[in-house]
Design a protein around this motif. Structure first.
Motif, PDB file in Angstrom:
ATOM      1  N   GLY B  71       0.973  -1.135  -0.034  1.00 54.70           N
ATOM      2  CA  GLY B  71      -0.025  -0.040   0.101  1.00 54.70           C
ATOM      3  C   GLY B  71       0.889   1.199   0.066  1.00 54.70           C
ATOM      4  N   GLY B  72       2.366   1.302  -0.488  1.00 54.47           N
ATOM      5  CA  GLY B  72       2.765   2.295  -0.427  1.00 54.47           C
ATOM      6  C   GLY B  72       3.265   2.726   0.983  1.00 54.47           C
ATOM      7  N   SER B  73       2.850   1.973   2.129  1.00 56.80           N
ATOM      8  CA  SER B  73       2.925   2.694   3.348  1.00 56.80           C
ATOM      9  C   SER B  73       4.190   1.634   4.145  1.00 56.80           C
ATOM     10  N   VAL B  74       3.407   0.823   5.139  1.00 55.33           N
ATOM     11  CA  VAL B  74       3.884   0.006   5.995  1.00 55.33           C
ATOM     12  C   VAL B  74       5.047  -1.013   5.291  1.00 55.33           C
ATOM     13  N   SER B  75       6.340  -1.318   5.877  1.00 53.01           N
ATOM     14  CA  SER B  75       7.038  -2.232   5.524  1.00 53.01           C
ATOM     15  C   SER B  75       7.472  -3.251   6.354  1.00 53.01           C
ATOM     16  N   THR B  76       7.848  -4.340   6.048  1.00 47.77           N
ATOM     17  CA  THR B  76       8.256  -5.239   6.982  1.00 47.77           C
ATOM     18  C   THR B  76       9.525  -6.033   6.510  1.00 47.77           C
ATOM     19  N   LEU B  77      10.518  -6.082   7.421  1.00 44.44           N
ATOM     20  CA  LEU B  77      11.579  -6.569   7.254  1.00 44.44           C
ATOM     21  C   LEU B  77      11.595  -7.937   7.845  1.00 44.44           C
ATOM     22  N   THR B  78      11.853  -9.057   7.201  1.00 44.34           N
ATOM     23  CA  THR B  78      11.669 -10.440   8.034  1.00 44.34           C
ATOM     24  C   THR B  78      12.964 -11.136   7.768  1.00 44.34           C
ATOM     25  N   ILE B  79      13.508 -11.644   8.936  1.00 40.13           N
ATOM     26  CA  ILE B  79      14.996 -12.412   9.098  1.00 40.13           C
ATOM     27  C   ILE B  79      14.602 -13.678   9.326  1.00 40.13           C
ATOM     28  N   GLN B  80      14.753 -14.609   8.574  1.00 39.68           N
ATOM     29  CA  GLN B  80      14.846 -16.194   8.692  1.00 39.68           C
ATOM     30  C   GLN B  80      15.675 -16.654   9.388  1.00 39.68           C
TER      31      GLN B  80
END
Lengths: 112, 113
Positions: B71-80
């Motif tokens: 949505g051009g807004s919230v970002s999530t960084l995922t580390i596995q």
């Protein structure tokens, strides 16, 4: 490869003792040079952007200047609340990623 | 909110677990960046978003790292499968558009034990 070197790594000043922090850079075409202040446990706080050699910007006791190879952050009559780490970063003109390349920072301590 | 918001502010996880870090940029900012700051190290670029797309993923240290923005807004960084060397402060920043100053959040301090 873009490189940013800041000196000194640490600087201790007495309150009222003016000084300058140095940021030397090599970049393939400078889009902008940025100064940030970072307090312990917090994110960097934006201070200035400089775009071309000869440009100067001021904010309270701080003045940033830019040449083709380096930038200086001049601190006039510092106060204890100016104690922080000051970060310099460059953005290259050919950088499609738009990233900032940061220096290692100068940790400033101002004693009353 | 008035500034860039990151959550959680602190995260302790066991080695091998997956973690998700969230960034809520300043409203209206189209550019979003993730950086990592390790103890005694400078800020290391991870990834940049313009809108929902990531033109530059070159800074991601390994394929265990991924990020998305919706949505051009919230970002999530995922580390596995987190490793101890992933311990650092993860900083998010946003700017009105590319080539303008970036404003940083307070960061997420990740500790892998």
């Amino acid at each position: 490869e873009d490189q940013v070197t800041q000196s000194p790594e640490a600087l201790r000043l007495q309150e009222g003792e003016s000084s300058s922090l140095n940021c030397s850079y090599t970049v393939s075409g400078l889009r902008g040079l940025f100064w940030y202040r970072q307090d312990p446990g917090k994110g960097p706080e934006f201070l200035f952007t400089l775009y071309s050699a000869g440009e100067e910007k001021e904010k309270e006791r701080l003045k940033a200047t830019l040449t083709k190879k380096e930038s200086f952050l001049h601190i006039t009559a510092p106060k204890p609340e100016d104690s922080a780490t000051y970060l310099c970063a460059v953005q290259a003109a050919n950088n499609a990623g738009n990233m900032l390349t940061f220096g290692g920072g100068t940790r400033l301590m101002v004693k009353p | 909110g008035a500034g860039v918001s990151q959550s959680p502010s602190n995260k302790v996880t066991e080695k091998g677990k997956d973690v998700e870090l969230r960034c809520d940029p300043i409203s209206g900012h189209t550019a979003l960046y993730w950086y990592r700051q390790s103890l005694g190290q400078g800020l290391e670029f991870l990834i940049y978003f313009q809108g929902n797309s990531a033109p530059d993923k070159s800074g991601l240290p390994s394929d265990r790292f991924s990020a998305e923005r919706t949505g051009g807004s919230v970002s999530t960084l995922t580390i596995q499968r987190t490793q101890q060397e992933d311990s650092a402060v993860y900083l998010c920043a946003s700017s009105v558009q590319m080539n303008t100053e970036a404003f940083f959040g307070q960061g997420t301090r990740l500790t892998v034990v």
